[in-house]
Design an enzyme around this catalytic site. Structure first.
Site, PDB file in Angstrom:
ATOM      1  CE1 TYR A  11       8.074   8.269 -17.264  1.00  9.92           C
ATOM      2  CE2 TYR A  11       8.569   7.215 -15.161  1.00  9.92           C
ATOM      3  CZ  TYR A  11       8.953   8.016 -16.224  1.00  9.92           C
ATOM      4  OH  TYR A  11      10.204   8.561 -16.241  1.00  9.92           O
ATOM      5  CG  LEU A  33      -7.669   3.454 -19.222  1.00  4.22           C
ATOM      6  CD1 LEU A  33      -8.711   4.094 -20.143  1.00  4.22           C
ATOM      7  CD2 LEU A  33      -6.255   3.760 -19.721  1.00  4.22           C
ATOM      8  CG  ASP A  58      -8.967  -4.423 -11.858  1.00  5.31           C
ATOM      9  OD1 ASP A  58      -9.133  -3.292 -11.395  1.00  5.31           O
ATOM     10  OD2 ASP A  58      -8.217  -5.277 -11.323  1.00  5.31           O
ATOM     11  CB  ALA A  81      -1.345  -3.702 -13.850  1.00  2.00           C
ATOM     12  CE  LYS A  84       3.563   5.825 -10.390  1.00  2.00           C
ATOM     13  NZ  LYS A  84       4.467   6.313 -11.420  1.00  2.00           N
ATOM     14  CB  SER A 124      10.409  -1.366  -6.298  1.00  2.00           C
ATOM     15  OG  SER A 124      10.926  -0.239  -5.651  1.00  2.00           O
ATOM     16  CE1 TYR A 148       4.676   0.107  -5.269  1.00  2.00           C
ATOM     17  CE2 TYR A 148       6.743   0.824  -4.281  1.00  2.00           C
ATOM     18  CZ  TYR A 148       6.036   0.400  -5.380  1.00  2.00           C
ATOM     19  OH  TYR A 148       6.671   0.244  -6.588  1.00  2.00           O
ATOM     20  CE  LYS A 152       5.408  -3.032  -7.145  1.00  2.00           C
ATOM     21  NZ  LYS A 152       4.981  -3.478  -8.461  1.00  2.00           N
ATOM     22  CG  PHE A 217      11.253  15.668   1.374  1.00  2.00           C
ATOM     23  CD1 PHE A 217      10.495  16.763   1.787  1.00  2.00           C
ATOM     24  CD2 PHE A 217      10.709  14.806   0.423  1.00  2.00           C
ATOM     25  CE1 PHE A 217       9.227  16.994   1.265  1.00  2.00           C
ATOM     26  CE2 PHE A 217       9.442  15.030  -0.099  1.00  2.00           C
ATOM     27  CZ  PHE A 217       8.707  16.134   0.325  1.00  2.00           C
TER      28      PHE A 217
HETATM   29  P1  NAD Z   1       1.831   3.942 -13.531  1.00  2.00           P
HETATM   30  O1  NAD Z   1       0.844   4.191 -12.446  1.00  2.00           O
HETATM   31  O2  NAD Z   1       2.156   5.039 -14.464  1.00  2.00           O
HETATM   32  O3  NAD Z   1       1.389   2.670 -14.402  1.00  2.00           O
HETATM   33  C1  NAD Z   1       0.672   1.599 -13.827  1.00  2.00           C
HETATM   34  C2  NAD Z   1      -0.503   1.296 -14.739  1.00  2.00           C
HETATM   35  O4  NAD Z   1      -1.231   0.196 -14.204  1.00  2.00           O
HETATM   36  C3  NAD Z   1      -1.490   2.471 -14.851  1.00  2.00           C
HETATM   37  O5  NAD Z   1      -1.732   2.757 -16.205  1.00  2.00           O
HETATM   38  C4  NAD Z   1      -2.736   1.978 -14.122  1.00  2.00           C
HETATM   39  O6  NAD Z   1      -3.924   2.531 -14.711  1.00  2.00           O
HETATM   40  C5  NAD Z   1      -2.629   0.484 -14.295  1.00  2.00           C
HETATM   41  N1  NAD Z   1      -3.292  -0.309 -13.240  1.00  2.00           N
HETATM   42  C6  NAD Z   1      -3.206  -0.137 -11.892  1.00  2.00           C
HETATM   43  N2  NAD Z   1      -3.930  -1.073 -11.259  1.00  2.00           N
HETATM   44  C7  NAD Z   1      -4.474  -1.856 -12.223  1.00  2.00           C
HETATM   45  C8  NAD Z   1      -5.326  -2.994 -12.199  1.00  2.00           C
HETATM   46  N3  NAD Z   1      -5.756  -3.510 -11.041  1.00  2.00           N
HETATM   47  N4  NAD Z   1      -5.699  -3.547 -13.369  1.00  2.00           N
HETATM   48  C9  NAD Z   1      -5.279  -3.026 -14.557  1.00  2.00           C
HETATM   49  N5  NAD Z   1      -4.479  -1.952 -14.640  1.00  2.00           N
HETATM   50  C10 NAD Z   1      -4.078  -1.376 -13.485  1.00  2.00           C
HETATM   51  O7  NAD Z   1       3.166   3.399 -12.807  1.00  2.00           O
HETATM   52  P2  NAD Z   1       4.627   3.180 -13.412  1.00  2.00           P
HETATM   53  O8  NAD Z   1       5.523   4.210 -12.833  1.00  2.00           O
HETATM   54  O9  NAD Z   1       4.573   2.988 -14.863  1.00  2.00           O
HETATM   55  O10 NAD Z   1       5.003   1.807 -12.680  1.00  2.00           O
HETATM   56  C11 NAD Z   1       4.800   0.552 -13.291  1.00  2.00           C
HETATM   57  C12 NAD Z   1       5.205  -0.541 -12.330  1.00  2.00           C
HETATM   58  O11 NAD Z   1       6.562  -0.350 -11.942  1.00  2.00           O
HETATM   59  C13 NAD Z   1       4.374  -0.562 -11.045  1.00  2.00           C
HETATM   60  O12 NAD Z   1       4.144  -1.913 -10.690  1.00  2.00           O
HETATM   61  C14 NAD Z   1       5.289   0.096 -10.042  1.00  2.00           C
HETATM   62  O13 NAD Z   1       5.033  -0.338  -8.734  1.00  2.00           O
HETATM   63  C15 NAD Z   1       6.664  -0.354 -10.527  1.00  2.00           C
HETATM   64  N6  NAD Z   1       7.743   0.563 -10.120  1.00  2.00           N
HETATM   65  C16 NAD Z   1       7.652   1.891 -10.429  1.00  2.00           C
HETATM   66  C17 NAD Z   1       8.654   2.762  -9.994  1.00  2.00           C
HETATM   67  C18 NAD Z   1       8.570   4.234 -10.276  1.00  2.00           C
HETATM   68  O14 NAD Z   1       9.246   5.018  -9.597  1.00  2.00           O
HETATM   69  N7  NAD Z   1       7.791   4.685 -11.263  1.00  2.00           N
HETATM   70  C19 NAD Z   1       9.761   2.263  -9.289  1.00  2.00           C
HETATM   71  C20 NAD Z   1       9.832   0.898  -9.026  1.00  2.00           C
HETATM   72  C21 NAD Z   1       8.813   0.039  -9.446  1.00  2.00           C
HETATM   73  N1  UFG Z   2      12.646  14.345  -2.627  1.00  2.00           N
HETATM   74  C1  UFG Z   2      12.629  15.670  -2.216  1.00  2.00           C
HETATM   75  N2  UFG Z   2      11.510  16.395  -2.471  1.00  2.00           N
HETATM   76  C2  UFG Z   2      10.413  15.887  -3.106  1.00  2.00           C
HETATM   77  C3  UFG Z   2      10.438  14.539  -3.518  1.00  2.00           C
HETATM   78  C4  UFG Z   2      11.580  13.793  -3.248  1.00  2.00           C
HETATM   79  O1  UFG Z   2      13.594  16.178  -1.649  1.00  2.00           O
HETATM   80  O2  UFG Z   2       9.421  16.603  -3.285  1.00  2.00           O
HETATM   81  C5  UFG Z   2      13.869  13.543  -2.381  1.00  2.00           C
HETATM   82  C6  UFG Z   2      13.651  12.348  -1.492  1.00  2.00           C
HETATM   83  O3  UFG Z   2      13.786  12.698  -0.121  1.00  2.00           O
HETATM   84  C7  UFG Z   2      14.742  11.386  -1.989  1.00  2.00           C
HETATM   85  C8  UFG Z   2      14.860  11.718  -3.477  1.00  2.00           C
HETATM   86  O4  UFG Z   2      14.288  13.035  -3.621  1.00  2.00           O
HETATM   87  O5  UFG Z   2      15.966  11.700  -1.376  1.00  2.00           O
HETATM   88  C9  UFG Z   2      14.092  10.760  -4.386  1.00  2.00           C
HETATM   89  O6  UFG Z   2      12.734  10.673  -3.921  1.00  2.00           O
HETATM   90  P1  UFG Z   2      11.597   9.972  -4.807  1.00  2.00           P
HETATM   91  O7  UFG Z   2      10.316  10.108  -4.044  1.00  2.00           O
HETATM   92  O8  UFG Z   2      11.632  10.510  -6.187  1.00  2.00           O
HETATM   93  O9  UFG Z   2      12.078   8.472  -4.896  1.00  2.00           O
HETATM   94  P2  UFG Z   2      12.352   7.382  -3.747  1.00  2.00           P
HETATM   95  O10 UFG Z   2      13.765   6.946  -3.889  1.00  2.00           O
HETATM   96  O11 UFG Z   2      11.914   7.849  -2.431  1.00  2.00           O
HETATM   97  O12 UFG Z   2      11.360   6.216  -4.171  1.00  2.00           O
HETATM   98  C10 UFG Z   2      11.153   5.837  -5.541  1.00  2.00           C
HETATM   99  C11 UFG Z   2       9.723   5.345  -5.687  1.00  2.00           C
HETATM  100  C12 UFG Z   2       9.564   4.080  -4.891  1.00  2.00           C
HETATM  101  C13 UFG Z   2      10.591   3.080  -5.332  1.00  2.00           C
HETATM  102  C14 UFG Z   2      11.976   3.639  -5.181  1.00  2.00           C
HETATM  103  C15 UFG Z   2      13.004   2.684  -5.686  1.00  2.00           C
HETATM  104  O13 UFG Z   2       8.809   6.300  -5.204  1.00  2.00           O
HETATM  105  O14 UFG Z   2       8.291   3.552  -5.130  1.00  2.00           O
HETATM  106  O15 UFG Z   2      12.065   4.864  -5.921  1.00  2.00           O
HETATM  107  O16 UFG Z   2      12.698   2.284  -6.971  1.00  2.00           O
HETATM  108  F1  UFG Z   2      10.476   1.986  -4.551  1.00  2.00           F
END
Ligand code: NAD
Ligand code: UFG
Length: 338
Positions: A11, A33, A58, A81, A84, A124, A148, A152, A217
Protein backbone atom coordinates in the site's frame (compact mmCIF):
# COMPACT_ATOMS: atom_id res chain seq x y z
CA UNK A 1 18.77 8.38 -7.47
CA UNK A 2 18.43 4.56 -7.56
CA UNK A 3 16.57 3.38 -4.50
CA UNK A 4 15.79 -0.20 -3.47
CA UNK A 5 12.21 -0.26 -2.18
CA UNK A 6 11.45 -3.35 -0.08
CA UNK A 7 7.71 -3.95 0.14
CA UNK A 8 7.28 -1.64 -2.84
CA UNK A 9 4.23 -3.52 -4.12
CA UNK A 10 2.33 -2.84 -0.89
CA UNK A 11 0.00 0.00 0.00
CA UNK A 12 2.45 2.69 1.09
CA UNK A 13 5.37 1.40 -0.99
CA UNK A 14 3.46 1.50 -4.28
CA UNK A 15 2.32 5.10 -3.74
CA UNK A 16 5.87 6.04 -2.79
CA UNK A 17 7.20 4.49 -6.02
CA UNK A 18 4.80 6.64 -8.08
CA UNK A 19 5.91 9.81 -6.29
CA UNK A 20 9.57 8.81 -6.70
CA UNK A 21 9.23 8.23 -10.44
CA UNK A 22 7.45 11.53 -10.85
CA UNK A 23 10.34 13.21 -9.02
CA UNK A 24 12.87 11.60 -11.38
CA UNK A 25 14.10 8.89 -9.01
CA UNK A 26 14.48 5.22 -9.92
CA UNK A 27 12.76 2.79 -7.56
CA UNK A 28 13.85 -0.86 -7.71
CA UNK A 29 11.12 -2.93 -6.08
CA UNK A 30 11.73 -6.03 -3.98
CA UNK A 31 8.66 -7.82 -2.60
CA UNK A 32 7.59 -11.39 -1.87
CA UNK A 33 3.94 -10.59 -2.75
CA UNK A 34 2.81 -12.01 0.59
CA UNK A 35 0.36 -9.13 0.99
CA UNK A 36 0.22 -7.61 -2.50
CA UNK A 37 -0.43 -8.46 -6.12
CA UNK A 38 1.81 -8.20 -9.15
CA UNK A 39 -0.87 -6.16 -11.00
CA UNK A 40 0.24 -3.22 -8.82
CA UNK A 41 3.16 -2.91 -11.23
CA UNK A 42 0.76 -2.34 -14.15
CA UNK A 43 -0.95 0.44 -12.24
CA UNK A 44 2.36 2.13 -11.42
CA UNK A 45 3.29 1.93 -15.10
CA UNK A 46 -0.09 3.25 -16.25
CA UNK A 47 0.30 6.32 -14.03
CA UNK A 48 3.96 7.09 -14.71
CA UNK A 49 4.80 5.47 -18.06
CA UNK A 50 7.64 3.75 -16.25
CA UNK A 51 7.67 0.08 -15.28
CA UNK A 52 10.05 -0.20 -12.34
CA UNK A 53 12.38 -3.16 -12.02
CA UNK A 54 10.70 -5.76 -9.83
CA UNK A 55 12.38 -8.61 -7.95
CA UNK A 56 10.07 -11.15 -6.35
CA UNK A 57 11.69 -12.56 -3.24
CA UNK A 58 12.11 -12.31 0.50
CA UNK A 59 14.17 -9.88 2.57
CA UNK A 60 15.25 -12.81 4.75
CA UNK A 61 16.97 -14.46 1.77
CA UNK A 62 20.52 -13.12 1.95
CA UNK A 63 21.71 -14.68 -1.33
CA UNK A 64 18.72 -13.13 -3.12
CA UNK A 65 19.45 -9.71 -1.61
CA UNK A 66 23.13 -9.94 -2.56
CA UNK A 67 22.14 -10.71 -6.16
CA UNK A 68 19.76 -7.72 -6.28
CA UNK A 69 22.43 -5.38 -4.90
CA UNK A 70 24.98 -6.81 -7.35
CA UNK A 71 22.74 -6.21 -10.36
CA UNK A 72 21.78 -2.67 -9.38
CA UNK A 73 23.88 0.26 -8.35
CA UNK A 74 21.68 1.02 -5.33
CA UNK A 75 22.27 4.34 -3.55
CA UNK A 76 19.67 4.08 -0.78
CA UNK A 77 17.06 1.70 0.61
CA UNK A 78 13.51 2.43 1.73
CA UNK A 79 12.41 -0.50 3.87
CA UNK A 80 8.64 -1.02 3.90
CA UNK A 81 8.55 -4.84 3.81
CA UNK A 82 7.01 -6.44 6.86
CA UNK A 83 3.88 -7.73 8.51
CA UNK A 84 1.56 -5.16 10.06
CA UNK A 85 -1.58 -6.60 11.65
CA UNK A 86 -1.63 -6.01 15.41
CA UNK A 87 -4.15 -8.78 16.24
CA UNK A 88 -2.40 -11.35 14.07
CA UNK A 89 0.92 -10.50 15.72
CA UNK A 90 -0.48 -11.65 19.07
CA UNK A 91 -1.41 -15.02 17.52
CA UNK A 92 1.79 -15.39 15.49
CA UNK A 93 4.63 -13.60 17.31
CA UNK A 94 7.30 -15.82 15.76
CA UNK A 95 6.28 -14.81 12.25
CA UNK A 96 6.30 -11.14 13.20
CA UNK A 97 9.73 -11.22 14.85
CA UNK A 98 11.14 -13.32 12.04
CA UNK A 99 9.77 -11.14 9.23
CA UNK A 100 10.12 -7.73 10.80
CA UNK A 101 13.18 -8.03 13.06
CA UNK A 102 15.24 -10.80 11.49
CA UNK A 103 14.28 -9.60 7.97
CA UNK A 104 15.49 -6.07 8.75
CA UNK A 105 18.80 -7.39 10.10
CA UNK A 106 19.44 -9.52 7.01
CA UNK A 107 18.67 -6.49 4.87
CA UNK A 108 21.15 -4.29 6.74
CA UNK A 109 23.82 -7.03 6.55
CA UNK A 110 23.35 -7.13 2.78
CA UNK A 111 23.51 -3.32 2.61
CA UNK A 112 26.77 -3.35 4.56
CA UNK A 113 28.23 -5.99 2.23
CA UNK A 114 27.16 -3.97 -0.81
CA UNK A 115 28.47 -0.70 0.61
CA UNK A 116 25.03 0.98 0.73
CA UNK A 117 24.87 3.39 3.66
CA UNK A 118 21.50 5.12 3.39
CA UNK A 119 18.35 3.58 4.90
CA UNK A 120 14.83 4.81 5.55
CA UNK A 121 12.75 2.59 7.83
CA UNK A 122 8.95 2.41 8.09
CA UNK A 123 8.22 2.78 11.75
CA UNK A 124 4.96 3.59 13.43
CA UNK A 125 3.32 5.82 16.01
CA UNK A 126 2.64 2.55 17.81
CA UNK A 127 6.14 2.90 19.32
CA UNK A 128 4.74 5.68 21.55
CA UNK A 129 2.51 3.13 23.34
CA UNK A 130 -0.21 4.93 25.30
CA UNK A 131 1.15 8.50 25.20
CA UNK A 132 0.83 10.64 28.33
CA UNK A 133 -0.43 13.58 26.26
CA UNK A 134 -1.01 14.78 22.71
CA UNK A 135 0.38 16.00 20.38
CA UNK A 136 3.29 13.57 20.38
CA UNK A 137 6.84 14.75 19.73
CA UNK A 138 9.72 12.49 18.72
CA UNK A 139 11.30 12.65 22.18
CA UNK A 140 8.29 11.03 23.91
CA UNK A 141 9.11 7.74 25.69
CA UNK A 142 8.65 4.61 23.61
CA UNK A 143 7.00 1.32 24.58
CA UNK A 144 5.04 -1.50 23.03
CA UNK A 145 1.88 -3.36 23.93
CA UNK A 146 1.83 -6.12 21.28
CA UNK A 147 4.34 -8.14 19.21
CA UNK A 148 3.85 -5.96 16.10
CA UNK A 149 4.64 -2.79 18.02
CA UNK A 150 7.50 -4.52 19.81
CA UNK A 151 8.96 -5.65 16.49
CA UNK A 152 8.97 -2.03 15.25
CA UNK A 153 10.54 -0.84 18.48
CA UNK A 154 13.16 -3.62 18.36
CA UNK A 155 14.11 -2.67 14.80
CA UNK A 156 14.36 1.00 15.82
CA UNK A 157 16.67 -0.01 18.69
CA UNK A 158 18.77 -2.34 16.50
CA UNK A 159 19.14 0.38 13.86
CA UNK A 160 20.16 2.89 16.54
CA UNK A 161 22.95 0.55 17.69
CA UNK A 162 23.96 -0.19 14.10
CA UNK A 163 24.20 3.50 13.21
CA UNK A 164 26.26 4.06 16.36
CA UNK A 165 28.67 1.31 15.34
CA UNK A 166 28.85 2.44 11.69
CA UNK A 167 28.72 6.24 11.93
CA UNK A 168 29.01 6.62 8.16
CA UNK A 169 25.47 5.30 7.82
CA UNK A 170 22.43 7.55 7.38
CA UNK A 171 19.45 5.88 9.05
CA UNK A 172 16.06 7.59 9.18
CA UNK A 173 13.20 6.24 11.29
CA UNK A 174 9.86 7.53 9.99
CA UNK A 175 7.03 7.10 12.50
CA UNK A 176 3.80 7.04 10.54
CA UNK A 177 0.53 7.99 12.14
CA UNK A 178 -2.59 6.58 10.38
CA UNK A 179 -2.09 6.27 6.61
CA UNK A 180 -5.34 6.34 4.63
CA UNK A 181 -6.56 7.41 1.19
CA UNK A 182 -5.39 6.43 -2.21
CA UNK A 183 -3.89 7.88 -5.36
CA UNK A 184 -6.04 10.71 -6.69
CA UNK A 185 -6.54 8.81 -9.96
CA UNK A 186 -8.47 6.10 -8.11
CA UNK A 187 -6.29 3.44 -9.78
CA UNK A 188 -4.20 2.60 -6.70
CA UNK A 189 -5.21 2.18 -3.09
CA UNK A 190 -5.33 -0.01 -0.04
CA UNK A 191 -6.35 -3.60 -0.79
CA UNK A 192 -6.50 -5.55 2.47
CA UNK A 193 -7.01 -9.30 2.22
CA UNK A 194 -9.89 -10.67 4.28
CA UNK A 195 -11.70 -8.60 6.90
CA UNK A 196 -10.01 -5.21 7.24
CA UNK A 197 -8.45 -4.48 10.62
CA UNK A 198 -8.28 -0.75 10.10
CA UNK A 199 -11.00 1.86 10.13
CA UNK A 200 -10.87 3.41 6.65
CA UNK A 201 -10.85 0.21 4.59
CA UNK A 202 -13.68 -1.13 6.74
CA UNK A 203 -15.75 2.03 6.25
CA UNK A 204 -15.18 1.98 2.49
CA UNK A 205 -16.15 -1.70 2.23
CA UNK A 206 -19.41 -0.94 4.10
CA UNK A 207 -20.07 1.96 1.73
CA UNK A 208 -19.50 -0.21 -1.35
CA UNK A 209 -21.76 -2.96 0.02
CA UNK A 210 -19.10 -5.59 0.79
CA UNK A 211 -19.83 -5.41 4.55
CA UNK A 212 -23.03 -4.80 6.48
CA UNK A 213 -22.11 -2.34 9.22
CA UNK A 214 -19.06 -0.79 10.89
CA UNK A 215 -18.48 -1.77 14.52
CA UNK A 216 -17.39 1.40 16.31
CA UNK A 217 -15.03 0.15 19.01
CA UNK A 218 -16.21 2.12 22.04
CA UNK A 219 -17.98 5.45 22.49
CA UNK A 220 -16.99 6.09 26.08
CA UNK A 221 -13.45 7.39 25.61
CA UNK A 222 -12.61 10.84 27.01
CA UNK A 223 -12.65 12.39 23.51
CA UNK A 224 -14.75 14.86 21.55
CA UNK A 225 -17.60 12.36 20.95
CA UNK A 226 -16.43 9.34 22.96
CA UNK A 227 -14.88 7.50 19.99
CA UNK A 228 -11.16 7.05 19.35
CA UNK A 229 -9.23 9.95 17.82
CA UNK A 230 -6.35 9.43 15.37
CA UNK A 231 -4.12 11.45 13.07
CA UNK A 232 -5.16 10.26 9.59
CA UNK A 233 -2.62 11.13 6.91
CA UNK A 234 -3.14 10.87 3.15
CA UNK A 235 -0.92 8.13 1.72
CA UNK A 236 0.40 10.45 -1.00
CA UNK A 237 1.53 12.95 1.64
CA UNK A 238 3.15 10.07 3.50
CA UNK A 239 4.85 8.95 0.29
CA UNK A 240 6.18 12.48 -0.24
CA UNK A 241 7.59 12.37 3.30
CA UNK A 242 9.93 9.59 2.14
CA UNK A 243 11.18 11.67 -0.78
CA UNK A 244 11.80 14.58 1.60
CA UNK A 245 13.66 12.27 4.00
CA UNK A 246 15.83 10.99 1.13
CA UNK A 247 16.51 14.47 -0.20
CA UNK A 248 17.27 16.19 3.07
CA UNK A 249 18.75 13.40 5.22
CA UNK A 250 19.60 10.49 2.90
CA UNK A 251 23.23 11.58 2.50
CA UNK A 252 23.56 12.96 6.00
CA UNK A 253 25.32 10.40 8.22
CA UNK A 254 23.52 9.95 11.52
CA UNK A 255 20.31 8.70 13.07
CA UNK A 256 17.26 10.77 12.14
CA UNK A 257 13.77 10.35 13.61
CA UNK A 258 10.58 12.01 12.35
CA UNK A 259 6.85 11.82 12.94
CA UNK A 260 4.87 11.77 9.72
CA UNK A 261 1.40 12.99 10.61
CA UNK A 262 -0.82 16.00 10.04
CA UNK A 263 -1.04 17.29 13.60
CA UNK A 264 -4.86 16.98 13.53
CA UNK A 265 -7.00 14.34 15.17
CA UNK A 266 -10.33 13.00 13.88
CA UNK A 267 -12.75 10.74 15.73
CA UNK A 268 -14.23 7.53 14.36
CA UNK A 269 -17.62 9.18 13.97
CA UNK A 270 -16.08 12.21 12.24
CA UNK A 271 -14.45 9.84 9.74
CA UNK A 272 -17.75 8.02 9.18
CA UNK A 273 -19.48 11.35 8.58
CA UNK A 274 -16.75 12.59 6.21
CA UNK A 275 -16.91 9.33 4.25
CA UNK A 276 -20.69 9.46 3.96
CA UNK A 277 -20.43 13.00 2.56
CA UNK A 278 -17.65 12.10 0.12
CA UNK A 279 -19.40 9.00 -1.19
CA UNK A 280 -23.02 10.08 -0.98
CA UNK A 281 -23.65 6.72 0.70
CA UNK A 282 -24.75 6.57 4.31
CA UNK A 283 -22.23 4.37 6.13
CA UNK A 284 -24.07 2.06 8.54
CA UNK A 285 -22.47 1.63 11.95
CA UNK A 286 -23.21 0.29 15.41
CA UNK A 287 -21.49 0.86 18.73
CA UNK A 288 -19.50 -2.13 19.97
CA UNK A 289 -17.17 -2.82 22.91
CA UNK A 290 -13.76 -1.19 23.07
CA UNK A 291 -11.07 -3.09 21.17
CA UNK A 292 -8.43 -4.40 23.62
CA UNK A 293 -5.20 -2.44 23.42
CA UNK A 294 -6.74 0.67 21.80
CA UNK A 295 -5.88 4.10 23.15
CA UNK A 296 -8.21 7.11 23.35
CA UNK A 297 -6.30 9.57 21.22
CA UNK A 298 -3.10 9.87 19.26
CA UNK A 299 -1.88 12.62 17.03
CA UNK A 300 1.47 13.93 15.92
CA UNK A 301 3.41 17.07 16.44
CA UNK A 302 4.84 17.21 12.89
CA UNK A 303 6.97 20.35 13.49
CA UNK A 304 10.33 18.55 13.32
CA UNK A 305 9.63 17.11 9.86
CA UNK A 306 8.46 20.54 8.69
CA UNK A 307 11.59 22.28 9.98
CA UNK A 308 14.18 19.71 8.89
CA UNK A 309 12.62 17.88 5.93
CA UNK A 310 10.67 20.87 4.59
CA UNK A 311 7.69 18.55 4.43
CA UNK A 312 4.16 18.87 5.69
CA UNK A 313 0.94 17.05 4.93
CA UNK A 314 -1.24 18.96 2.45
CA UNK A 315 -4.33 16.81 2.02
CA UNK A 316 -7.49 17.21 4.07
CA UNK A 317 -9.80 14.56 5.50
CA UNK A 318 -12.14 15.41 2.59
CA UNK A 319 -9.35 14.52 0.13
CA UNK A 320 -8.64 11.28 2.01
CA UNK A 321 -12.25 10.15 1.95
CA UNK A 322 -12.93 11.28 -1.64
CA UNK A 323 -9.83 9.52 -2.97
CA UNK A 324 -10.56 6.34 -0.98
CA UNK A 325 -14.07 6.29 -2.42
CA UNK A 326 -12.80 6.80 -5.98
CA UNK A 327 -10.54 3.77 -5.56
CA UNK A 328 -13.09 1.60 -3.74
CA UNK A 329 -16.02 2.37 -6.02
CA UNK A 330 -14.07 1.77 -9.22
CA UNK A 331 -12.13 -1.26 -7.85
CA UNK A 332 -14.66 -2.86 -5.48
CA UNK A 333 -12.63 -6.08 -5.26
CA UNK A 334 -9.25 -4.37 -5.09
CA UNK A 335 -6.41 -5.15 -7.52
CA UNK A 336 -7.02 -7.84 -10.12
CA UNK A 337 -5.14 -11.11 -9.86
CA UNK A 338 -2.34 -11.00 -12.39
P1 NAD B 1 1.53 -3.71 3.01
O1 NAD B 1 1.29 -5.04 3.63
O2 NAD B 1 0.54 -3.19 2.04
O3 NAD B 1 2.97 -3.68 2.30
C1 NAD B 1 4.05 -4.44 2.79
C2 NAD B 1 4.67 -5.18 1.62
O4 NAD B 1 5.78 -5.93 2.08
C3 NAD B 1 3.70 -6.17 0.96
O5 NAD B 1 3.65 -5.95 -0.42
C4 NAD B 1 4.28 -7.54 1.31
O6 NAD B 1 4.02 -8.49 0.27
C5 NAD B 1 5.74 -7.22 1.48
N1 NAD B 1 6.48 -8.13 2.38
C6 NAD B 1 6.10 -8.55 3.62
N2 NAD B 1 7.04 -9.35 4.14
C7 NAD B 1 8.03 -9.43 3.22
C8 NAD B 1 9.28 -10.12 3.18
N3 NAD B 1 9.69 -10.87 4.20
N4 NAD B 1 10.05 -9.99 2.08
C9 NAD B 1 9.64 -9.23 1.02
N5 NAD B 1 8.47 -8.57 1.01
C10 NAD B 1 7.68 -8.67 2.10
O7 NAD B 1 1.74 -2.67 4.22
P2 NAD B 1 1.80 -1.08 4.19
O8 NAD B 1 0.56 -0.56 4.83
O9 NAD B 1 2.20 -0.59 2.87
O10 NAD B 1 2.97 -0.85 5.26
C11 NAD B 1 4.32 -0.69 4.86
C12 NAD B 1 5.18 -0.54 6.10
O11 NAD B 1 4.72 0.56 6.87
C13 NAD B 1 5.16 -1.77 7.01
O12 NAD B 1 6.46 -1.97 7.52
C14 NAD B 1 4.22 -1.35 8.11
O13 NAD B 1 4.50 -2.01 9.32
C15 NAD B 1 4.50 0.15 8.21
N6 NAD B 1 3.37 0.91 8.77
C16 NAD B 1 2.14 0.80 8.20
C17 NAD B 1 1.06 1.49 8.77
C18 NAD B 1 -0.32 1.36 8.20
O14 NAD B 1 -1.29 1.66 8.90
N7 NAD B 1 -0.49 0.94 6.94
C19 NAD B 1 1.27 2.31 9.89
C20 NAD B 1 2.55 2.43 10.41
C21 NAD B 1 3.61 1.72 9.85
N1 UFG C 1 -11.95 1.37 14.69
C1 UFG C 1 -13.30 1.07 14.82
N2 UFG C 1 -13.79 0.05 14.07
C2 UFG C 1 -13.02 -0.69 13.21
C3 UFG C 1 -11.65 -0.38 13.10
C4 UFG C 1 -11.15 0.66 13.87
O1 UFG C 1 -14.03 1.71 15.56
O2 UFG C 1 -13.53 -1.62 12.58
C5 UFG C 1 -11.40 2.50 15.48
C6 UFG C 1 -10.33 2.10 16.46
O3 UFG C 1 -10.89 1.71 17.70
C7 UFG C 1 -9.49 3.39 16.55
C8 UFG C 1 -9.63 4.00 15.15
O4 UFG C 1 -10.80 3.38 14.57
O5 UFG C 1 -10.09 4.28 17.46
C9 UFG C 1 -8.44 3.71 14.24
O6 UFG C 1 -8.19 2.29 14.23
P1 UFG C 1 -7.20 1.62 13.17
O7 UFG C 1 -7.23 0.15 13.42
O8 UFG C 1 -7.53 2.09 11.80
O9 UFG C 1 -5.80 2.26 13.53
P2 UFG C 1 -4.94 2.22 14.89
O10 UFG C 1 -4.73 3.62 15.31
O11 UFG C 1 -5.52 1.29 15.87
O12 UFG C 1 -3.58 1.57 14.39
C10 UFG C 1 -2.98 1.90 13.13
C11 UFG C 1 -2.25 0.68 12.61
C12 UFG C 1 -1.10 0.38 13.54
C13 UFG C 1 -0.23 1.59 13.66
C14 UFG C 1 -1.02 2.76 14.15
C15 UFG C 1 -0.19 4.00 14.21
O13 UFG C 1 -3.10 -0.44 12.57
O14 UFG C 1 -0.34 -0.67 12.99
O15 UFG C 1 -2.13 2.98 13.27
O16 UFG C 1 0.44 4.21 13.00
F1 UFG C 1 0.74 1.32 14.55
Amino acid sequence: MRVLVTGGMGYIGSHTCVQMIEAGMTPIILDNLYNSKSSVLDRIEALTNVRPAFYQGDIRDRAFLDAVFKENDVEAVIHFAGLKAVGESVEKPLEYYDNNVHGSLVLVEAMRAAGVNSLIFSSSATVYGDPASVPITEDFPTSATNPYGRSKLMVEECLTDIQHAYPEMSITLLRYFNPVGSHQSGTMGEDPQGIPNNLMPFISQVAVGRRESLAVFGNDYPTVDGTGVRDYIHVVDLADGHLAALNYKGKDAGLHIYNLGTGNGSSVLEMVDAFSKASGVEVKYHIADRRPGDIAECWADPAKAKAELHWEAKHTVEDMTADTWRWQSTNPSGYPDA
